[in-house]
Motif scaffolding. Sequence first.
Motif, PDB file in Angstrom:
ATOM      1  N   UNK A  46       6.508  10.567  17.161  1.00 32.18           N
ATOM      2  CA  UNK A  46       5.267  10.563  16.367  1.00 32.18           C
ATOM      3  C   UNK A  46       4.041  10.517  17.260  1.00 32.18           C
ATOM      4  N   UNK A  47       2.894  10.693  16.656  1.00 28.12           N
ATOM      5  CA  UNK A  47       1.638  10.608  17.386  1.00 28.12           C
ATOM      6  C   UNK A  47       0.783   9.497  16.792  1.00 28.12           C
ATOM      7  N   UNK A  48      -0.313   9.185  17.442  1.00 27.71           N
ATOM      8  CA  UNK A  48      -1.199   8.150  16.924  1.00 27.71           C
ATOM      9  C   UNK A  48      -1.770   8.576  15.576  1.00 27.71           C
ATOM     10  N   UNK A  49      -1.838   7.674  14.612  1.00 30.30           N
ATOM     11  CA  UNK A  49      -2.450   8.019  13.324  1.00 30.30           C
ATOM     12  C   UNK A  49      -3.909   8.401  13.530  1.00 30.30           C
ATOM     13  N   UNK A  50      -4.429   9.294  12.685  1.00 32.19           N
ATOM     14  CA  UNK A  50      -5.846   9.636  12.802  1.00 32.19           C
ATOM     15  C   UNK A  50      -6.719   8.434  12.496  1.00 32.19           C
ATOM     16  N   UNK A  51      -7.950   8.482  12.989  1.00 30.80           N
ATOM     17  CA  UNK A  51      -8.882   7.380  12.739  1.00 30.80           C
ATOM     18  C   UNK A  51      -9.090   7.197  11.241  1.00 30.80           C
ATOM     19  N   UNK A  52      -9.313   5.967  10.835  1.00 27.59           N
ATOM     20  CA  UNK A  52      -9.440   5.643   9.413  1.00 27.59           C
ATOM     21  C   UNK A  52     -10.525   6.467   8.744  1.00 27.59           C
ATOM     22  N   UNK A  53     -11.633   6.713   9.452  1.00 28.01           N
ATOM     23  CA  UNK A  53     -12.735   7.435   8.820  1.00 28.01           C
ATOM     24  C   UNK A  53     -12.402   8.897   8.570  1.00 28.01           C
ATOM     25  N   UNK A  54     -11.320   9.405   9.212  1.00 30.61           N
ATOM     26  CA  UNK A  54     -10.931  10.787   8.984  1.00 30.61           C
ATOM     27  C   UNK A  54     -10.171  10.953   7.682  1.00 30.61           C
ATOM     28  N   UNK A  55      -9.702   9.843   7.094  1.00 32.71           N
ATOM     29  CA  UNK A  55      -8.846   9.908   5.916  1.00 32.71           C
ATOM     30  C   UNK A  55      -9.535   9.283   4.724  1.00 32.71           C
TER      31      UNK A  55
END
Length: 365
Positions: A348-357
């Motif tokens: 897996x990769x790092x989750x996207x930043x919260x503000x992107x979602x």
Amino acid sequence: MTDLGLMSIGSFARRSGLTSSALRFYADAGLILPAQVDSASGYRFYGEDQLERAVVLRQLREIGIPLATAKSVLNGEPDEAIHLIDEHIDAVAKNATTARQQAAAIKTALTGAASAMVVAMSGPVLAAAIDQVLSATTDEPGIAVLGGVHFEAQHGAVVVTATDRYRLSTRTLVTTTPVAIAWAATANGDDLRSCLTDLRRTPKARIEATDHGMWMRLPNRDDGHCRLLTGPFPDYRSMLDDMPAVTTRAQVSTAVLLQSLEEKSADLIGLHVSDSCITVRNTLSNDGIRLPASVSGTAVEVWFEMTTLYPAISAAIGADVLIDLRGHSQPATVRSADHGDLTTVAMPTMPPATEELTAPKEHHP
């Protein structure tokens, strides 16, 4: 009088990448005639509008296209030109493959080393296994073995494995005949690809090993030779043994999951697994695609690079795919729900930043 809009042969040569002598030769061959020749000095001059033709001619010659073919390419319609170029490249590739096989036979004769029989097995089955794991190879400078497939033959089985460090695919093939010798080596991935067409059409193939290569002995077809790659192959067995326990397991339709990944195609793909569904998300929209799934364990959301996740799912065998998750930062295991001999590990990769979602809006496929 010389047209002031023209350039000398020296200037034209520098701009086109050709030498002055080459331009004289191509003029004599009728490929690029000077726009003007000074009647007194014999100096040759060329126009700006001739530059593209000269550059294309240079490029054609750099890939080994003969003069006669180059002339047809330059003077023909685009479709005809493309066909002639493709024909030439196909011939070059075929000649290179033939030369590689002949060179391998010559080297074997020079060293006096006989090949050792490893195992005989179904050609189509072996070809399918190689094809499935080849998607996990990569061209990594300094780590040649990542561009190959690792073979291990022992105890009545042949294991084929490949990894690009973000994805690992391995398949175990049980042989119908005993393995003659225990053998392990990493074969060049490009050489293996060139063998696949004939291997698929061979009912039974033999793998034979030499010090520097692997032979695919194919009855009634040309034998294929694969170079061996030097350097240790990653210790994938230890990695598989040391992975944390599975915390979430989901079984879902392979076709439906692939369709959802195609619809949500983006650099990053998120799988939100909970209750009886998988929600496929990306960072490009608020909508998530909710897929019915058989789920056990804790709810989790894991993000992957599309280039890691999609090949892992598409290579799975069978109608349903089984995904084992170990948290958002641990390797995930992908395999068929009813054919367990092909296993792919996807990082897996790092989750996207919260503000992107934003909170996902779900719709059903």
